[in-house]
Design an enzyme around this catalytic site. Sequence first.
Site, PDB file in Angstrom:
ATOM      1  N   ASN A 110      41.088  56.676 -67.629  1.00 18.31           N
ATOM      2  CA  ASN A 110      42.383  56.795 -68.312  1.00 18.31           C
ATOM      3  C   ASN A 110      42.545  58.201 -68.869  1.00 18.31           C
ATOM      4  OD1 ASN A 110      42.734  56.951 -71.486  1.00 18.31           O
ATOM      5  ND2 ASN A 110      40.776  55.898 -71.115  1.00 18.31           N
ATOM      6  N   PHE A 114      46.547  59.354 -76.398  1.00 19.50           N
ATOM      7  CA  PHE A 114      46.993  58.802 -77.686  1.00 19.50           C
ATOM      8  C   PHE A 114      48.472  58.414 -77.675  1.00 19.50           C
ATOM      9  CE2 PHE A 114      43.589  61.000 -80.586  1.00 19.50           C
ATOM     10  CZ  PHE A 114      42.643  60.071 -80.165  1.00 19.50           C
ATOM     11  N   SER A 172      37.969  61.289 -77.952  1.00 20.34           N
ATOM     12  CA  SER A 172      38.782  61.080 -76.760  1.00 20.34           C
ATOM     13  C   SER A 172      38.854  62.379 -75.964  1.00 20.34           C
ATOM     14  CB  SER A 172      40.199  60.644 -77.141  1.00 20.34           C
ATOM     15  OG  SER A 172      41.047  60.674 -76.005  1.00 20.34           O
ATOM     16  N   ASN A 174      41.163  63.108 -73.847  1.00 20.65           N
ATOM     17  CA  ASN A 174      42.511  63.234 -73.284  1.00 20.65           C
ATOM     18  C   ASN A 174      43.499  63.980 -74.163  1.00 20.65           C
ATOM     19  OD1 ASN A 174      41.796  61.745 -70.947  1.00 20.65           O
ATOM     20  ND2 ASN A 174      41.869  59.876 -72.177  1.00 20.65           N
ATOM     21  N   THR A 175      43.038  64.484 -75.306  1.00 24.87           N
ATOM     22  CA  THR A 175      43.830  65.388 -76.133  1.00 24.87           C
ATOM     23  C   THR A 175      43.095  66.714 -76.179  1.00 24.87           C
ATOM     24  OG1 THR A 175      44.755  63.598 -77.464  1.00 24.87           O
ATOM     25  CG2 THR A 175      44.780  65.802 -78.419  1.00 24.87           C
ATOM     26  N   LYS A 210      33.597  57.433 -84.177  1.00 20.71           N
ATOM     27  CA  LYS A 210      33.386  57.160 -82.758  1.00 20.71           C
ATOM     28  C   LYS A 210      33.079  58.469 -82.048  1.00 20.71           C
ATOM     29  CE  LYS A 210      35.247  54.434 -78.930  1.00 20.71           C
ATOM     30  NZ  LYS A 210      36.326  53.511 -78.516  1.00 20.71           N
ATOM     31  N   ASN A 239      32.515  56.610 -76.818  1.00 20.59           N
ATOM     32  CA  ASN A 239      33.812  56.678 -76.151  1.00 20.59           C
ATOM     33  C   ASN A 239      33.586  56.877 -74.645  1.00 20.59           C
ATOM     34  OD1 ASN A 239      36.660  57.040 -75.757  1.00 20.59           O
ATOM     35  ND2 ASN A 239      36.807  57.971 -77.777  1.00 20.59           N
TER      36      ASN A 239
END
Length: 352
Positions: A110, A114, A172, A174-175, A210, A239
Amino acid sequence: MSGIESLGLKIFHRLDPETAHGLALSGLRMGLVPLPGPVTGARLATTLAGLALPNPVGLAAGFDKNAVALPALMRAGFGFLEVGAATPRPQDGNPRPRLWRLTEDRAVINRFGFNNAGVDPIAARLAARPRGIPVGLNLGANKDSVDRAADFATVLAHAGATIDFATVNVSSPNTEKLRDLQGKAALAALLAGVMTARAGLARPIPVFLKIAPDLSPAELEDVAEVALDARLDGIIATNTTLSREGLKSVNSAQPGGLSGAPLFEKSTRVLAQLSRLTAGKLPLVGVGGISSAEEAYEKIRAGATAVQLYSAMVYRGLSLAADVARGLEALCARDGFAHVSEAVGTGRDRWL
């Protein structure tokens, strides 16, 4: 897995993954999904950072980002839930497509970024949820924020009264540059702000961190030191990963975070290292690649007080939570543990 659930999964797998995910949440909200209710027992009921859990199997953040299906999920056999991530302001996330099934690898990639409705509507839904199992919120930052570190404290200040625990998510992938906040100095400053926000709540709640599975041994040592110094209540390991080692599926090169079966070994080794570094001073939550009771048991024996799952439900269905919890009870009985807590850390050395 029931025949109806198996058929539903086959239908969903013919659809775009994100569309199927949305339909699954709609089905839960509409009461179309059979649910087992609470799963507990003398061996399973446990305590995580002061939270009373009917069983140690939790739902990881990301499945219900906007807290829209809480009444149903609270009856799905989980011992606790984590929703979000929530950011101060609404955020669309990255462009679609941003979710891929890697069926041959029993994995998911993915790159959502966010995407969420913002903290205010999420907090309102959390406040309106029924009584039941503990529910926590994953704290995130807006990608265009001028002070991302402050965003985590902002979300906690807005939603803290409506939740049972909070998770600081700086892991994460993805940022852009979010993972930079895992550095020792940056993380210490960020957590100081979050803990100040917690101190301002009428009812202080546990705060977890996390972390990513891709940290070096030295970086893990820094994380453990900062977490202990900040007086956090626990660490969630881990994560998603940026690694693509050993994958076979056609979409394996897509950008984003990889979760599911290929993450199990990497995340469990990180968990075991953290267990050694924290020496029982912090409870740990094991997440990454769990698709069976045996794998959940390995996480617990590697040092986890509780576990979380998500990606495996893409292939095993929502009934997986109850199956894992019941399977854990049987494994503890097999090995002579009167309570699941007795198994924590008993197999850590094989993962170091």
